[in-house]
Scaffold this motif. Structure first.
Motif, PDB file in Angstrom:
ATOM      1  N   PHE A  97      -0.115 -25.873  41.853  1.00  0.00           N
ATOM      2  CA  PHE A  97      -1.390 -26.331  42.419  1.00  0.00           C
ATOM      3  C   PHE A  97      -2.480 -25.291  42.177  1.00  0.00           C
ATOM      4  O   PHE A  97      -3.605 -25.627  41.804  1.00  0.00           O
ATOM      5  N   LEU A  98      -2.141 -24.031  42.402  1.00  0.00           N
ATOM      6  CA  LEU A  98      -3.126 -22.962  42.241  1.00  0.00           C
ATOM      7  C   LEU A  98      -3.495 -22.767  40.766  1.00  0.00           C
ATOM      8  O   LEU A  98      -4.648 -22.522  40.438  1.00  0.00           O
ATOM      9  N   ARG A  99      -2.522 -22.916  39.883  1.00  0.00           N
ATOM     10  CA  ARG A  99      -2.804 -22.821  38.443  1.00  0.00           C
ATOM     11  C   ARG A  99      -3.800 -23.903  38.033  1.00  0.00           C
ATOM     12  O   ARG A  99      -4.767 -23.646  37.322  1.00  0.00           O
ATOM     13  N   ARG A 100      -3.575 -25.122  38.533  1.00  0.00           N
ATOM     14  CA  ARG A 100      -4.483 -26.232  38.218  1.00  0.00           C
ATOM     15  C   ARG A 100      -5.876 -25.994  38.788  1.00  0.00           C
ATOM     16  O   ARG A 100      -6.854 -26.525  38.273  1.00  0.00           O
ATOM     17  N   ALA A 101      -5.947 -25.201  39.863  1.00  0.00           N
ATOM     18  CA  ALA A 101      -7.238 -24.875  40.486  1.00  0.00           C
ATOM     19  C   ALA A 101      -7.905 -23.687  39.790  1.00  0.00           C
ATOM     20  O   ALA A 101      -8.971 -23.247  40.206  1.00  0.00           O
ATOM     21  N   GLY A 102      -7.247 -23.148  38.754  1.00  0.00           N
ATOM     22  CA  GLY A 102      -7.854 -22.080  37.975  1.00  0.00           C
ATOM     23  C   GLY A 102      -7.378 -20.683  38.299  1.00  0.00           C
ATOM     24  O   GLY A 102      -7.945 -19.701  37.826  1.00  0.00           O
ATOM     25  N   ILE A 103      -6.316 -20.556  39.095  1.00  0.00           N
ATOM     26  CA  ILE A 103      -5.772 -19.238  39.439  1.00  0.00           C
ATOM     27  C   ILE A 103      -4.504 -19.042  38.620  1.00  0.00           C
ATOM     28  O   ILE A 103      -3.440 -19.575  38.952  1.00  0.00           O
ATOM     29  N   GLU A 104      -4.612 -18.307  37.534  1.00  0.00           N
ATOM     30  CA  GLU A 104      -3.516 -18.181  36.574  1.00  0.00           C
ATOM     31  C   GLU A 104      -2.331 -17.350  37.068  1.00  0.00           C
ATOM     32  O   GLU A 104      -1.201 -17.665  36.769  1.00  0.00           O
ATOM     33  N   ASP A 105      -2.574 -16.290  37.805  1.00  0.00           N
ATOM     34  CA  ASP A 105      -1.490 -15.404  38.249  1.00  0.00           C
ATOM     35  C   ASP A 105      -1.083 -15.694  39.686  1.00  0.00           C
ATOM     36  O   ASP A 105      -0.763 -14.796  40.457  1.00  0.00           O
ATOM     37  N   ALA A 106      -1.054 -16.956  40.052  1.00  0.00           N
ATOM     38  CA  ALA A 106      -0.820 -17.359  41.440  1.00  0.00           C
ATOM     39  C   ALA A 106       0.527 -16.873  41.974  1.00  0.00           C
ATOM     40  O   ALA A 106       0.632 -16.531  43.147  1.00  0.00           O
ATOM     41  N   GLY A 107       1.540 -16.826  41.144  1.00  0.00           N
ATOM     42  CA  GLY A 107       2.862 -16.391  41.598  1.00  0.00           C
ATOM     43  C   GLY A 107       2.853 -14.985  42.166  1.00  0.00           C
ATOM     44  O   GLY A 107       3.624 -14.673  43.071  1.00  0.00           O
ATOM     45  N   GLU A 108       1.970 -14.161  41.677  1.00  0.00           N
ATOM     46  CA  GLU A 108       1.875 -12.783  42.152  1.00  0.00           C
ATOM     47  C   GLU A 108       1.105 -12.679  43.462  1.00  0.00           C
ATOM     48  O   GLU A 108       1.121 -11.628  44.102  1.00  0.00           O
ATOM     49  N   LEU A 109       0.433 -13.746  43.873  1.00  0.00           N
ATOM     50  CA  LEU A 109      -0.431 -13.708  45.054  1.00  0.00           C
ATOM     51  C   LEU A 109       0.220 -14.255  46.315  1.00  0.00           C
ATOM     52  O   LEU A 109      -0.297 -14.060  47.406  1.00  0.00           O
ATOM     53  N   LEU A 110       1.347 -14.951  46.201  1.00  0.00           N
ATOM     54  CA  LEU A 110       1.916 -15.667  47.339  1.00  0.00           C
ATOM     55  C   LEU A 110       2.212 -14.783  48.550  1.00  0.00           C
ATOM     56  O   LEU A 110       2.155 -15.257  49.682  1.00  0.00           O
ATOM     57  N   ASP A 111       2.547 -13.526  48.334  1.00  0.00           N
ATOM     58  CA  ASP A 111       2.852 -12.628  49.450  1.00  0.00           C
ATOM     59  C   ASP A 111       1.719 -11.658  49.758  1.00  0.00           C
ATOM     60  O   ASP A 111       1.901 -10.706  50.509  1.00  0.00           O
ATOM     61  N   ASP A 112       0.548 -11.915  49.194  1.00  0.00           N
ATOM     62  CA  ASP A 112      -0.607 -11.056  49.426  1.00  0.00           C
ATOM     63  C   ASP A 112      -1.507 -11.698  50.487  1.00  0.00           C
ATOM     64  O   ASP A 112      -2.157 -12.710  50.230  1.00  0.00           O
ATOM     65  N   PRO A 113      -1.549 -11.134  51.717  1.00  0.00           N
ATOM     66  CA  PRO A 113      -2.335 -11.737  52.795  1.00  0.00           C
ATOM     67  C   PRO A 113      -3.838 -11.764  52.530  1.00  0.00           C
ATOM     68  O   PRO A 113      -4.567 -12.481  53.218  1.00  0.00           O
ATOM     69  N   TRP A 114      -4.311 -11.016  51.559  1.00  0.00           N
ATOM     70  CA  TRP A 114      -5.730 -11.084  51.182  1.00  0.00           C
ATOM     71  C   TRP A 114      -6.026 -12.399  50.492  1.00  0.00           C
ATOM     72  O   TRP A 114      -7.150 -12.871  50.496  1.00  0.00           O
ATOM     73  N   TRP A 115      -5.013 -12.993  49.872  1.00  0.00           N
ATOM     74  CA  TRP A 115      -5.177 -14.234  49.131  1.00  0.00           C
ATOM     75  C   TRP A 115      -4.601 -15.445  49.834  1.00  0.00           C
ATOM     76  O   TRP A 115      -5.166 -16.528  49.774  1.00  0.00           O
ATOM     77  N   VAL A 116      -3.422 -15.290  50.455  1.00  0.00           N
ATOM     78  CA  VAL A 116      -2.696 -16.441  51.002  1.00  0.00           C
ATOM     79  C   VAL A 116      -2.346 -16.224  52.465  1.00  0.00           C
ATOM     80  O   VAL A 116      -1.776 -15.186  52.829  1.00  0.00           O
ATOM     81  N   GLN A 117      -2.693 -17.220  53.279  1.00  0.00           N
ATOM     82  CA  GLN A 117      -2.284 -17.218  54.677  1.00  0.00           C
ATOM     83  C   GLN A 117      -1.235 -18.318  54.853  1.00  0.00           C
ATOM     84  O   GLN A 117      -1.474 -19.471  54.504  1.00  0.00           O
ATOM     85  N   TRP A 118      -0.064 -17.930  55.354  1.00  0.00           N
ATOM     86  CA  TRP A 118       1.004 -18.882  55.654  1.00  0.00           C
ATOM     87  C   TRP A 118       0.895 -19.207  57.137  1.00  0.00           C
ATOM     88  O   TRP A 118       1.024 -18.325  57.973  1.00  0.00           O
TER      89      TRP A 118
END
Length: 73
Positions: free
Chosen positions: A41-62
Protein backbone atom coordinates in the motif's frame (compact mmCIF):
# COMPACT_ATOMS: atom_id res chain seq x y z
CA UNK A 1 8.77 17.69 17.16
CA UNK A 2 7.28 14.57 15.59
CA UNK A 3 6.24 11.59 17.69
CA UNK A 4 4.05 8.52 17.22
CA UNK A 5 0.89 10.60 17.70
CA UNK A 6 1.78 12.68 14.62
CA UNK A 7 3.29 9.95 12.44
CA UNK A 8 2.18 10.31 8.82
CA UNK A 9 1.24 6.61 8.57
CA UNK A 10 -1.27 4.97 10.92
CA UNK A 11 -1.98 1.24 11.10
CA UNK A 12 -5.26 0.97 13.00
CA UNK A 13 -6.44 -1.73 15.42
CA UNK A 14 -7.34 -5.17 14.08
CA UNK A 15 -10.90 -5.28 12.73
CA UNK A 16 -13.33 -7.88 14.11
CA UNK A 17 -12.91 -9.92 10.93
CA UNK A 18 -9.13 -9.51 10.77
CA UNK A 19 -6.87 -7.07 9.00
CA UNK A 20 -5.87 -3.51 9.85
CA UNK A 21 -6.81 -0.30 8.07
CA UNK A 22 -3.77 1.60 6.80
CA UNK A 23 -3.96 5.40 6.51
CA UNK A 24 -1.27 7.74 5.19
CA UNK A 25 -1.70 11.47 5.84
CA UNK A 26 -5.45 11.02 6.27
CA UNK A 27 -5.92 8.93 3.12
CA UNK A 28 -7.15 5.34 3.53
CA UNK A 29 -4.83 3.03 1.59
CA UNK A 30 -6.49 -0.30 2.30
CA UNK A 31 -7.05 -3.17 4.72
CA UNK A 32 -3.80 -5.01 5.40
CA UNK A 33 -3.63 -8.66 6.42
CA UNK A 34 0.17 -8.73 6.63
CA UNK A 35 3.24 -6.51 6.70
CA UNK A 36 3.60 -7.27 3.01
CA UNK A 37 0.20 -5.64 2.39
CA UNK A 38 1.23 -2.55 4.36
CA UNK A 39 4.46 -2.25 2.39
CA UNK A 40 2.60 -2.66 -0.91
CA UNK A 41 0.00 0.00 0.00
CA UNK A 42 2.78 2.41 0.94
CA UNK A 43 4.75 1.60 -2.23
CA UNK A 44 1.67 2.43 -4.31
CA UNK A 45 1.40 5.70 -2.37
CA UNK A 46 4.94 6.58 -3.45
CA UNK A 47 6.99 5.41 -0.46
CA UNK A 48 9.58 3.08 -1.97
CA UNK A 49 11.47 1.98 1.17
CA UNK A 50 8.34 1.33 3.23
CA UNK A 51 9.60 -1.98 4.63
CA UNK A 52 12.34 -0.14 6.48
CA UNK A 53 9.84 2.28 8.07
CA UNK A 54 7.37 -0.11 9.72
CA UNK A 55 9.13 -0.04 13.11
CA UNK A 56 10.04 3.65 13.00
CA UNK A 57 7.61 5.63 15.23
CA UNK A 58 8.49 8.83 13.34
CA UNK A 59 6.81 7.30 10.30
CA UNK A 60 4.33 4.67 11.52
CA UNK A 61 1.96 4.61 14.46
CA UNK A 62 0.49 1.20 15.32
CA UNK A 63 -2.83 1.69 17.12
CA UNK A 64 -4.82 -0.74 19.22
CA UNK A 65 -2.63 -3.76 19.80
CA UNK A 66 0.76 -5.07 18.96
CA UNK A 67 2.53 -4.09 15.79
CA UNK A 68 2.62 -6.67 13.00
CA UNK A 69 -0.46 -8.60 14.23
CA UNK A 70 -3.38 -8.84 11.82
CA UNK A 71 -5.64 -11.64 13.05
CA UNK A 72 -8.84 -10.97 15.00
CA UNK A 73 -8.79 -12.28 18.57
Amino acid sequence: MNDASTAPIVVHRVSPTGGRRVVARGRILGLAHSDHDVVEFLRRAGIEDAGELLDDPWWVQWRGGRAHEYEAA
